[in-house]
Scaffold this motif. Structure first.
Motif, short mmCIF file in Angstrom:
data_model
loop_
_atom_site.label_atom_id
_atom_site.label_comp_id
_atom_site.label_asym_id
_atom_site.label_seq_id
_atom_site.Cartn_x
_atom_site.Cartn_y
_atom_site.Cartn_z
N PRO A 1 0.82 -1.22 0.00
CA PRO A 1 0.00 0.00 0.00
C PRO A 1 0.85 1.27 0.00
CG PRO A 1 -0.84 -1.59 1.58
CD PRO A 1 0.48 -2.12 1.10
N ARG A 2 2.04 1.20 0.64
CA ARG A 2 2.92 2.35 0.70
C ARG A 2 4.30 1.93 0.19
NH1 ARG A 2 0.71 6.23 4.26
NH2 ARG A 2 2.74 7.23 4.55
N SER A 3 4.79 2.63 -0.79
CA SER A 3 6.11 2.33 -1.34
C SER A 3 6.68 3.62 -1.91
CB SER A 3 5.99 1.26 -2.42
OG SER A 3 7.25 0.94 -2.97
N ILE B 1 9.40 2.36 1.35
CA ILE B 1 9.48 2.44 2.80
C ILE B 1 10.94 2.65 3.17
CG2 ILE B 1 9.12 1.20 4.97
CD1 ILE B 1 6.93 -0.39 3.55
N GLU C 1 7.77 6.37 9.90
CA GLU C 1 6.41 6.86 9.87
C GLU C 1 5.91 7.06 11.30
OE1 GLU C 1 4.11 4.43 7.20
OE2 GLU C 1 5.18 5.24 5.46
N GLU C 2 4.83 6.42 11.71
CA GLU C 2 4.29 6.69 13.04
C GLU C 2 4.76 5.68 14.09
OE1 GLU C 2 0.12 4.15 12.54
OE2 GLU C 2 0.06 6.31 12.76
N ASP D 1 0.69 0.11 12.25
CA ASP D 1 -0.37 -0.16 11.27
C ASP D 1 0.22 -1.13 10.26
OD1 ASP D 1 -2.33 -0.27 9.40
OD2 ASP D 1 -2.55 1.89 9.13
N ASP E 1 -1.15 -2.98 8.12
CA ASP E 1 -1.79 -2.98 6.80
C ASP E 1 -1.06 -2.07 5.82
OD1 ASP E 1 -3.63 -4.73 7.74
OD2 ASP E 1 -5.19 -3.25 8.11
N ARG E 2 -0.30 -1.11 6.34
CA ARG E 2 0.46 -0.23 5.45
C ARG E 2 1.59 -0.98 4.75
NH1 ARG E 2 1.49 5.51 8.57
NH2 ARG E 2 -0.70 6.08 8.92
N TYR E 3 2.01 -2.10 5.35
CA TYR E 3 3.20 -2.78 4.85
C TYR E 3 2.91 -4.20 4.37
CZ TYR E 3 4.45 0.98 7.97
OH TYR E 3 4.50 2.19 8.60
N LYS F 1 -0.75 -5.75 -1.31
CA LYS F 1 -2.11 -5.49 -1.77
C LYS F 1 -2.73 -6.78 -2.28
CE LYS F 1 -0.98 -0.80 -3.30
NZ LYS F 1 -0.90 0.11 -4.47
N ASN G 1 -7.18 -4.81 9.19
CA ASN G 1 -8.19 -3.81 9.54
C ASN G 1 -8.75 -3.99 10.95
OD1 ASN G 1 -9.40 -1.42 8.59
ND2 ASN G 1 -11.36 -2.47 8.39
#
Length: 771
Positions: free
Chosen positions: A379-381, A383, A409-410, A437, A439-441, A444, A492
């Motif tokens: 989802p995020r790239s 990283i 990140e957070e 989180d 799910d960010r990593y 997909k 989720n």
């Protein structure tokens, strides 16, 4: 190496026998006449049978020795062959014998065959040839020892096998050829060796060739290889097509922990797990002595590749300076570049290196690592993360530890990872994360299916075969540690104060205990995975207490069918190589107890009210799809499930509300994501206002509701015909009781006295349906 130890012991035993033969025949001029006496002497002394098929030839000057032709020796107290030799010659220099020195001029052996065996009780078939340990000598009894000095050894076409019955393993050295120069303590010796080495545990098949100058001094524990030139080809350690070489000079002084190497170059290439492998180590100069530690830049390059991935790694350690108590190197640099299926991971490491030879410790005092991950499936790239910490490797105690901290990140992550032992590796860890989180990593493509999508699940993602789960990494894993996460989101689902205690050994992973805060409640339980069998097995025990199930189901399964707060318990086992197989193999029990909630998609009371209003037009059953805008509220919902082979059966559903009492039974097919359920609803109270009269007229009537279909979008059928029949029976019963118990003067609704004998059953039914 045990096989070398026993080979030397066997060779020593044979030499003792040959020496005894030579000593016996040396005083005669016709040794072949004494073969029977020699055989008898060996039999009496060793209980082994010696066969001398070839001639015995003696020499007396300038060396005293003997040469024998083909000979064999049996096992102890057995006729089974232990060893044979085609030809052997041993010669001792004559003059040193007068000074109590045994100087072996020549040892030549051709066609040696020996079978070494280690029994399950630990004894070997050469123990008797090695002889008992020498008795301790009293004061003044010590004699000048013989000094062994061998001018030359030549072994041609030898083969030695070793069977370890305790371990169930077999080893063999064949095509052994050895040529040496002078062998003496503290004297460099020319060595030329070639052999084929084979084993079944681990599987090994190597052709080796060695040229070097060997220096050994066992008393001082000093060993050196000068001009080392080693080549090996074959299969070893899971590598096929292996081509390995080592060149350079190496010296080890174990007693003083000293080591030196110069012009050392080691390379290994081959195929591992279907991919190509290349590794090269270069150490131009490295010296570790009691007084000084010094060295030039050391480099290590490695490349691994297969059809799906490619790995390149490089390590550089600059010059080293110091002494045995403390040494220091410049900044170590390492680079790892991994490419796999379109994704890349790059890691750069840097740290000063310090250590102590005396303490047998190496430290990375200021470790910094940068990580870059590029993956279009995430989802995020990209990283990016930076890790700082410090590491220690204690090769004396054979353990290692790394303390680290990172922020990306957070998430803030810190902790400790380590190796409690090197072989077999045992990992330890203690990791703390403030929030994550996941799910960010995660890749997909894991989106939840839409309603009704379960029908296509059998095909496995649009007809593609379902990929098996890979647990191979767990089979050899040995680990123990804990993970703590303040706030976690994965698939989720949101949790807080996550605590996991993890242990792995013998192909089994246990997460026990595991706990978390979960949707206004708590989760506690355990999870076990047994990866050792060909088909992995799973066991799950979980207790959800005070959990709000509505938000949990919406986040977990995108399912908005149920609301309420309460307890859920699960105790199940399963086995399988795919998710579908695991779901179909579930066995165990589950229970639900919720309060103040609602079943969404169906309004049982409203449906019954509508049914009463339309009874004049309806016949039999009516099928309706679930409508999320409709709901059946309850004050309490309980149910227990018995799960067998992926099918959860229930026969004690109980739903209570001021208007309704609902019971039911049926089954949920977890493997197919479908349900087939029969719900029995009864009106026990009425509400004020519109619709209250219709429900009042249905008080006490039980209406069957059949719920079927896929879990994500079920449909239900209300059996209105059964409701009419039930209501008619109830009304008929009431009227009959009134007539029988209340006499003929009963009045109808208008206040008029009914006809004698009362209304007919037909009239009663007509009244019920408004006709």
């Amino acid at each position: 190496m045990k096989i070398l130890k026993y080979a030397l012991a066997a060779l020593g035993g044979l030499l003792l026998v040959v020496g005894a033969v030579l000593a016996y025949v040396a005083a005669t001029f016709d040794p072949n006449q004494y073969k029977p006496q020699i055989v008898k002497a060996v039999k009496d002394k060793t209980q082994r049978t010696l066969r001398l098929e070839g001639d015995i030839k003696l020499s007396f000057w300038p060396s005293i020795g003997a040469k024998i032709g083909k000979a064999s020796l049996s096992e102890r107290a057995s006729e089974k062959e232990f060893a044979t030799v085609e030809e052997a010659r041993v010669a001792l220099k004559l003059m040193p014998l007068f000074s109590r020195q045994a100087v072996v001029d020549t040892i030549e052996i051709r066609g040696l065959r020996a079978n070494l065996v280690r029994a399950k009780d630990g004894r070997t078939n050469v123990d008797d040839l090695a002889g008992p340990p020498p008795a301790k000598e009293g004061p003044g009894e010590a004699e000048a020892p013989f000094k062994v000095d061998i001018a030359r050894v030549a072994i041609e076409d030898a083969a030695v096998s070793y069977t370890d019955q305790a371990a169930g393993a077999k080893y063999a050295v064949s095509k052994l050829n050895l040529e040496t120069g002078r062998i003496a303590v503290g004297v460099p010796t020319r060595i030329e060796l070639s052999a084929t080495v084979q084993a079944d545990k681990p599987r090994l098949n190597l052709q080796t060739a060695l040229k070097t100058r060997l220096l050994f001094d066992p008393e001082k524990q000093r060993y050196a290889l000068e001009g080392l030139d080693l080549d090996a080809k074959g299969d070893a350690a899971g590598v096929s097509g292996l081509v390995a070489s080592a060149k350079g000079d190496v010296e080890v002084r174990a007693a003083t922990k000293e080591f030196s190497a110069s012009k050392l170059a080691v390379s290994v290439a081959g195929k591992q797990a279907g991919g190509d492998m290349k590794v090269r180590l270069d150490a131009p100069k490295l010296s570790v002595t009691k007084d000084r530690v010094s060295g030039e830049k050391i480099t290590l390059d490695a490349a691994l590749a297969d059809g799906r991935s490619k790995l390149n790694a490089k390590l550089e350690i600059p010059g080293v300076e110091g002494d045995a108590k403390a040494f220091r190197a410049g900044q170590m640099n390492a680079l790892v570049d991994l490419q796999r299926e379109g994704a890349t991971v790059k890691v750069k490491l840097a740290s000063p290196v310090t250590g102590s030879v005396e303490a047998e410790r190496v430290e990375l005092t200021g470790l910094t690592a940068t990580v870059n991950v590029v993956n279009s499936k995430l989802p995020r790239s990209p990283i990016n993360a930076t890790i700082t910490g410090a590491g220690t490797v204690n090769y004396g105690k054979r353990n290692a530890n790394l303390i680290f901290a990172t922020q990306f990140e957070e998430s803030n992550i810190k902790g400790r990872v380590g190796l409690a032992r090197f072989a077999p590796p045992f990992y330890t860890f203690d990791i703390n994360v403030d929030r994550l989180d996941a799910d960010r990593y995660l890749p997909k493509g894991g989106a939840k299916p839409a309603a009704g999508g379960a029908k296509g699940a059998a095909g496995g993602q649009g007809g593609r075969a379902e990929q098996p789960l890979d647990f191979s990494a767990l089979r050899e894993l040995n680990a123990s540690g804990s993970i703590r996460i303040g706030a976690l989101k994965v698939a989720n689902v949101k949790a807080s104060n996550v605590r996991l205690e993890i242990k792995a050994a013998n192909g089994r992973v246990d997460v026990n205990p595991m706990s978390a805060g979960l949707y206004q409640g708590t989760l506690s339980g355990a999870l076990a995975v047994s990866a050792a069998p060909a088909t992995p097995a799973f066991a799950v025990k979980q207790n959800l207490a005070g959990v709000s199930v509505g938000p949990l189901l919406r986040d977990l399964a995108d399912n908005d069918m149920l609301e309420g707060k309460g307890n859920v318990t699960v105790d199940v086992t399963a086995q399988g190589n795919t998710v579908s197989a695991i779901k179909k193999a579930l066995n165990g029990r589950a229970a639900v107890k919720l309060a103040d909630g609602a079943v969404k998609g169906i309004d049982i009371a409203g449906s019954l009210r509508d049914a009463k209003a339309r009874l004049g037009a309806l016949r039999g059953e009516q099928t309706q799809q679930a409508d999320q805008s409709r709901r059946t509220d309850f004050s309490e919902l309980t149910a227990t499930f018995n799960i067998q082979n992926g099918i959860a059966r229930n026969n004690d559903l109980s739903l209570k509300s001021p208007l309704l009492r609902v019971g039911g039974e049926g089954e949920i097919n977890l493997g197919a994501d479908t349900l087939n359920y029969l719900v029995r609803a009864s009106i026990v109270g009425t509400s004020k206002g519109q619709g209250g009269r219709e429900l009042e007229e249905l008080r006490g009537v039980t209406v069957p509701v059949r719920v079927t279909g896929v879990l994500a979008a079920p449909s239900y059928k209300l059996d209105f015909g059964s409701m009419v029949t039930e209501k008619a029976k109830q009304e008929l019963k009431s009227r009959l009781q009134e007539r029988l118990l209340g006499g003929s003067g009963a009045k109808d609704e208008s206040g008029k006295e009914g006809a004698k004998g009362g209304s007919s059953t037909r009239d009663i039914l007509r009244g019920l349906i408004g006709r």
